[in-house]
Design an enzyme around this catalytic site. Structure first.
Site: not given
Ligand code: ADP
Length: 403
Positions: A179, A384, A240, A90, A284-285, A7, A14
């Protein structure tokens, strides 16, 4: 068969080596900061981890380092890079040209280059990875798996915008959806988990990560996808904006005296839950922690996110005239049980009821709806790389048999 999954991004690459028989990940890692200071991270199934600075002036050097490490007598997982049967790349944007995965040859590279305009950040970076592998492993079969391909089954009523038709004809402006590799893997895994025939079920996949999209999959074919001409449309995401009235953008540009590219920068990098929470976080955490401490803007950002997801689920249930499975996946979807509860609270009208004990579980695949629920609600970890490896193996097998 041993598949090397690549990727390739603009400054990172990656990789995973997957044994297609056992589907075991033999090694995985990432080359980061290519062209800057080069950081190489590598893990094997035997528990070895390497993280080191490694000179990588370009992607070719990055691929060279990973191949040498994979075949290293001490740290490697193969004896020689010729043990790799096929490389699965990818690829982000295949336009309307690619509806499935393809063996990469000169014609495919040419056709992909023609799609560069559609994904200027991603496609050229993907191609650099392809070229690096071609130079170093000219005899190894390469297969390209597109993020847009699974979405190519959308009908014109779903993929056309309400714009003058000639802009579709001339410039191919339409909804492509993204996606796709994840939506395909997750929708099929859901059917497998439930013991269903994927050709007979209606599934809504919620890929909720930093980038987020929702996909309606009816009888194995995509009916609609919330991302559009670019991955900016649809849900409110980490940074976004998702759906916005274009009229508001003209108004904003005039008021703040912004150029089009400045507006695009705001929409892509400064919006979403980050922008709504007044720059508190796109993670989100962190938003959840802040919400617990009564940060109203963090709470509002999460509330808007959940509301938007629920609205899309409702509209996709209508688009498919019903839904059997709703699946949550990616970073937020897999881990944030509170968001899942908030979303499902809107969906009572579909006969959805959640078992809150099951909703707190963790794992590769589990069901969170209770016995009375009319729709199965599942959490499934996306994979993926495995999907790319599977598709690459399926294309390669008959070709390699003939060699
Ligand atoms: P991308 O591949 O688009 O970068 P990911 O699928 O890795 O994204 O997701 C990243 C998001 O997942 C981040 O916003 C992160 O805060 C959220 N995330 C990861 N673990 C947790 C968790 N335990 N609780 C809430 N949100 C989480």
């Amino acid at each position: 068969m041993k598949i090397l999954v690549i990727n390739s991004g603009s400054s990172s690459l990656k990789f995973q080596v997957i044994d297609s028989q056992t589907e075991e990940v033999m090694a995985k890692g990432v080359c980061e900061r290519i062209g800057i200071d080069g950081i190489f991270t590598y893990k094997t199934h035997r528990g070895l981890t390497i993280k080191e600075r490694a000179g990588m002036k370009d992607h070719k050097q990055a691929v060279d380092i990973l191949l040498k490490t994979l075949a290293d007598p001490q740290n490697g997982v193969i004896k020689d890079f010729r043990e790799i049967d096929v490389i699965g790349h990818r690829l982000v944007h295949g336009g309307e040209k690619f509806t499935g995965c393809v063996v990469i040859d000169d014609a495919v590279i040419q056709a992909m280059t023609e799609c560069n305009d559609l994904a200027p950040l991603h496609n050229p970076a993907n191609l650099v990875g392809v070229e690096a592998c071609r130079e170093l492993m000219p005899d190894t079969l390469m297969v390209g798996v597109f993020d847009t391909a699974f979405n190519q089954t959308m009908e014109p009523k779903a993929f056309l915008y309400g714009l003058p038709y000639q802009y579709y004809e001339i410039y191919k402006i339409r909804r492509y959806g993204f996606h796709g590799i994840s939506h395909k893997y997750v929708s099929e895994r859901a059917a497998e988990f439930m013991g269903q025939n994927p050709g007979r079920v209606k599934t809504i996949v919620c890929h909720l990560g930093n980038g987020a999209s929702i996909c309606a999959v009816k009888y194995g074919r995509v009916v609609d996808n919330s991302m559009g001409f670019t991955p900016l449309e649809g849900l409110v995401m980490g940074t976004r904006c998702g759906d916005v009235d274009p009229g508001a953008l003209e108004y904003l540009a005039k008021k703040e005296n912004l150029s089009l590219s400045e507006v695009m920068q705001i929409l892509n990098k400064e919006s979403g839950v980050l922008g709504i929470s007044r720059n508190y976080s796109s993670d989100f955490r962190e938003l959840k922690d802040a919400e617990i401490k009564y940060n109203d803007m963090a709470a509002l950002a999460r509330e808007i996110f959940a509301y938007k997801v629920a609205k899309y689920i409702g509209s996709y249930a209508a688009a498919m005239n019903g839904v059997d499975n709703i699946v949550f996946t990616a970073g937020v979807g897999e881990n944030d049980s509170d968001i899942r509860t908030e979303i499902c609270d809107y969906l009572e009208f579909l006969g959805i009821t959640i078992d809150e004990v099951k909703n707190r579980e963790q794992g590769e695949a589990f069901k969170i709806s209770d016995g009375a629920s009319r729709v199965n609600v599942l959490v499934i970890k996306t994979n993926e790389e495995l999907e790319i490896a599977r598709e690459a193996a399926a294309v390669a097998e008959p070709i390699l048999k003939k060699r």
